[in-house]
Scaffold this motif. Structure first.
Motif, short mmCIF file in Angstrom:
data_model
loop_
_atom_site.label_atom_id
_atom_site.label_comp_id
_atom_site.label_asym_id
_atom_site.label_seq_id
_atom_site.Cartn_x
_atom_site.Cartn_y
_atom_site.Cartn_z
N VAL A 84 0.84 -1.20 0.00
CA VAL A 84 0.00 0.00 0.00
C VAL A 84 0.88 1.25 0.00
CG1 VAL A 84 -1.73 1.30 1.30
CG2 VAL A 84 -1.88 -1.20 1.18
N ASN A 85 1.91 1.24 0.81
CA ASN A 85 2.83 2.37 0.90
C ASN A 85 3.51 2.62 -0.43
OD1 ASN A 85 4.54 4.37 1.87
ND2 ASN A 85 5.31 3.16 3.58
N GLY A 86 4.01 1.54 -1.05
CA GLY A 86 4.65 1.67 -2.35
C GLY A 86 3.70 2.17 -3.41
N ALA A 87 2.45 1.68 -3.38
CA ALA A 87 1.45 2.10 -4.37
C ALA A 87 1.10 3.58 -4.22
CB ALA A 87 0.19 1.24 -4.23
N LEU A 88 0.99 4.05 -2.98
CA LEU A 88 0.71 5.48 -2.76
C LEU A 88 1.84 6.35 -3.29
CD1 LEU A 88 -0.82 5.49 0.85
CD2 LEU A 88 -2.00 6.02 -1.29
N THR A 89 3.08 5.92 -3.03
CA THR A 89 4.23 6.68 -3.54
C THR A 89 4.24 6.69 -5.06
OG1 THR A 89 5.52 6.00 -1.59
CG2 THR A 89 6.74 6.88 -3.47
N PHE A 90 4.00 5.53 -5.66
CA PHE A 90 3.96 5.42 -7.13
C PHE A 90 2.88 6.33 -7.71
CE2 PHE A 90 2.52 3.68 -11.11
CZ PHE A 90 3.65 3.20 -11.74
N ALA A 91 1.67 6.28 -7.13
CA ALA A 91 0.55 7.08 -7.65
C ALA A 91 0.86 8.57 -7.55
CB ALA A 91 -0.73 6.74 -6.88
N ALA A 92 1.44 8.99 -6.43
CA ALA A 92 1.76 10.40 -6.26
C ALA A 92 2.83 10.85 -7.26
CB ALA A 92 2.22 10.67 -4.83
N LEU A 93 3.83 10.01 -7.49
CA LEU A 93 4.87 10.33 -8.48
C LEU A 93 4.26 10.43 -9.88
CD1 LEU A 93 7.71 7.97 -7.20
CD2 LEU A 93 7.76 10.47 -7.16
N TRP A 94 3.32 9.55 -10.18
CA TRP A 94 2.66 9.57 -11.49
C TRP A 94 1.87 10.86 -11.66
CZ3 TRP A 94 2.48 6.33 -15.77
CH2 TRP A 94 1.48 6.60 -16.70
N LEU A 95 1.06 11.20 -10.66
CA LEU A 95 0.22 12.40 -10.76
C LEU A 95 1.07 13.67 -10.84
CD1 LEU A 95 -2.55 11.48 -8.16
CD2 LEU A 95 -2.76 11.52 -10.65
N ALA A 96 2.22 13.65 -10.19
CA ALA A 96 3.08 14.83 -10.19
C ALA A 96 4.10 14.80 -11.32
CB ALA A 96 3.82 14.95 -8.85
N GLY A 97 4.08 13.72 -12.13
CA GLY A 97 5.08 13.55 -13.18
C GLY A 97 4.75 14.27 -14.45
N MET A 98 5.67 14.16 -15.40
CA MET A 98 5.51 14.78 -16.71
C MET A 98 5.69 13.70 -17.77
SD MET A 98 7.71 18.25 -15.95
CE MET A 98 9.10 17.32 -15.32
N GLY A 99 5.59 14.04 -19.02
CA GLY A 99 5.65 13.12 -20.17
C GLY A 99 6.77 12.12 -20.15
N ASN A 100 7.28 11.75 -21.31
CA ASN A 100 8.33 10.73 -21.42
C ASN A 100 9.64 11.23 -20.85
OD1 ASN A 100 6.57 9.01 -22.58
ND2 ASN A 100 7.31 9.29 -24.68
N SER A 101 10.39 10.30 -20.27
CA SER A 101 11.64 10.65 -19.62
C SER A 101 12.80 10.68 -20.60
CB SER A 101 11.94 9.64 -18.52
OG SER A 101 13.25 9.84 -18.01
N LYS A 102 13.64 11.67 -20.47
CA LYS A 102 14.88 11.70 -21.23
C LYS A 102 16.04 11.13 -20.42
CE LYS A 102 13.54 15.81 -23.89
NZ LYS A 102 13.91 17.20 -24.25
N ARG A 103 15.72 10.80 -19.17
CA ARG A 103 16.76 10.28 -18.27
C ARG A 103 16.84 8.76 -18.30
NH1 ARG A 103 18.69 13.55 -14.24
NH2 ARG A 103 17.74 15.58 -14.00
N LEU A 104 15.86 8.11 -18.95
CA LEU A 104 15.71 6.67 -18.82
C LEU A 104 16.99 5.93 -19.18
CD1 LEU A 104 13.61 4.49 -18.14
CD2 LEU A 104 13.19 4.27 -20.58
N ARG A 105 17.48 5.14 -18.23
CA ARG A 105 18.69 4.33 -18.45
C ARG A 105 18.46 2.98 -17.82
NH1 ARG A 105 24.05 7.13 -16.57
NH2 ARG A 105 24.83 5.17 -17.40
#
Length: 478
Positions: free
Chosen positions: A456-477
């Motif tokens: 549940v804790n991990g899912a809440l963190t994931f959801a918050a990061l998603w909602l606060a995130g932006m489009g595709n990542s240029k950092r992806l490695r």
């Protein structure tokens, strides 16, 4: 004096191993073992490092309340280790990482990197202090306390011993000492079991039959979905506990990253992953045998499961040889987890927080500082502990490792860019919301979240990061 003699003799043996493995050392030796560790030695040593002194004391006593249902979680461990081996290890080896949290910097940004490392430092310091508290408590309760030695002095002495044999070689020393400590722990466990079987007047075959028939030997719970011991809750929790407490934990991964090749590291992780079911089955079987022995002798079972094994092994009721074996076993288990924790905490502080991986003088001072803080955490846990030790570890894990699970899941499963400046706030708010949720649900329904709170804790963190995130990542490695 007997236990003190055993402790000092055991420590001197570890010091000899340390001297043999640290003739020429630098920071690369301390942090990465020069990438020369044999995978089979790491795999065997990781059994002892993962089991810890908590398992030695707490798991046998778990049968009094929950039978052998803990094995359901251990079965989940196996799948978790395969995910670590074939999903996370390839990333870590591809980037040739010294600490695994630097990947968060590449993928999500510098604040995510610092946040992940900071959560690890707090999580590991807390969990390791809980584990090492076991051996300090046993020595204090049965040996040093009656001699008038105060508990703080016991803790300082034990932590100082660990610091002394890890201060030079770091992770290279631990690969070898963990192997020794795993041998000592498993031999002590088997010999204690044989003494208990003898005290019951049984042979090995009769003991196995008695364990299978005993009411405490229930393994599976499928019929109660509300129970914390329900199979699917335990199994899935076991998977995620391994992912976060091994795959996302610098302490557990640091030894694996000292192996030269990815293929050998994967063999290492999968090998010791399979060992946990039989190893924990032995500890639980010992608990059943001790409960039988208490019944035979007309003794009342202890109120706290953690007291079951010490009630017999440390008190001398089974003879002097069992006292010695118990001391060796708990020392081996406790030292093998605490020494690697001190090394990993030093590594992460130098590399992730201070960003000075090549400064040997700084590393030595950080190692001292980590030992001091570790001591203070143990003393703090002495004050606040009010539950089974192994439960306490998993409860702490749920709150402190959940944000790490959410961060890594977001980085691995999406191509979105996180708003890096918001990451620290999200990772702090998520555990607070989990605590509020657990408290509210319990007040309204009487249901208390178990190990599933981690997800549940991990899912809440994931959801918050998603909602606060932006489009595709240029950092992806990846």
């Amino acid at each position: 004096m007997l236990i003190i003699t055993v402790v000092l003799s055991y420590f001197l043996l570890l010091l000899v191993f340390s001297r043999l493995t640290t003739r020429k050392t630098d920071n690369d030796t301390f942090f990465r073992g020069n990438k020369q560790s044999p995978w089979y030695m790491v795999a065997f040593g990781m059994i002892g490092a993962s089991i810890s002194g908590v398992t030695f004391v707490s798991v046998p006593g778990m049968v009094l309340q929950t039978g052998m249902t803990y094995l359901q979680m251990c079965m989940g461990f196996i799948l978790g280790y395969f995910i670590v081996a074939f999903v996370l290890l390839p990333i870590y080896y591809k980037l040739n990482l010294t600490t695994i949290y630097s990947w968060l910097g590449d993928r999500l940004g510098p604040r995510a990197y610092k946040t992940g490392a900071s959560f690890f430092l707090f999580s590991k310091m807390t969990g390791a202090a809980v584990r090492f508290y076991v051996v300090c408590f046993i020595l204090q309760e049965f040996v040093l306390g009656p001699m008038g030695v105060p508990f703080p002095l016991t803790v300082v002495a034990m932590v100082s011993l660990i610091w002394l044999y890890t201060r030079r070689g770091g992770i290279r020393t631990l690969v070898w000492t963990d192997t020794l400590q795993t041998v000592c722990m498993l031999v002590a466990l088997v010999l204690i079991m044989l003494h208990v079987i003898d005290a019951l007047g049984m042979d090995i075959g009769q003991a196995i039959s008695a364990i299978v028939a005993d009411e405490h030997s229930r393994v599976f719970v499928f019929d109660d979905w509300v129970s914390r011991q329900n199979f699917w809750k335990q199994f899935v929790s076991g998977v995620f506990v391994v992912i976060v407490m091994t795959g996302l934990d610098q302490d557990m991964m640091q030894k694996n990253l000292t192996i030269k090749s990815l293929r050998d590291a994967q063999k290492d992780v999968c090998t010791y992953g399979f060992a946990f079911v039989p190893a924990n089955a032995l500890f639980l079987a010992l608990g059943v045998l001790l409960a039988m022995l208490a019944q035979k002798e007309g003794m009342a079972l202890p109120m706290h499961g953690d007291d079951l094994l010490p009630m017999y092994a440390a008190s001398g009721r089974l003879g002097t040889s069992v006292v010695i074996l118990f001391t060796i076993g708990i020392m081996a288990a406790a030292f093998s987890s605490a020494d690697s924790a001190l090394t990993a905490l030093t590594t992460s502080t130098c590399v992730d927080i201070l960003e000075r991986p090549d400064d040997e003088r700084l590393r030595r001072w950080v190692h001292v500082g980590v030992a001091v803080v570790f001591t203070l955490f143990i003393l703090l846990f002495r004050v606040v502990n009010s539950t089974s030790i192994i439960d306490a570890i998993y409860i702490l894990c749920s709150y402190t490792y959940g944000p790490l699970l959410g961060l890594f899941a977001f980085g691995l499963l999406t191509r979105r860019t996180a708003r890096d400046h918001l990451v620290p706030y999200i990772c702090i708010i998520s555990p607070v919301l989990c605590y509020a949720l657990d408290t509210t649900v319990y007040a309204a329904t009487g249901y208390r979240f178990g190990y599933e709170l981690l997800m549940v804790n991990g899912a809440l963190t994931f959801a918050a990061l998603w909602l606060a995130g932006m489009g595709n990542s240029k950092r992806l490695r990846v």
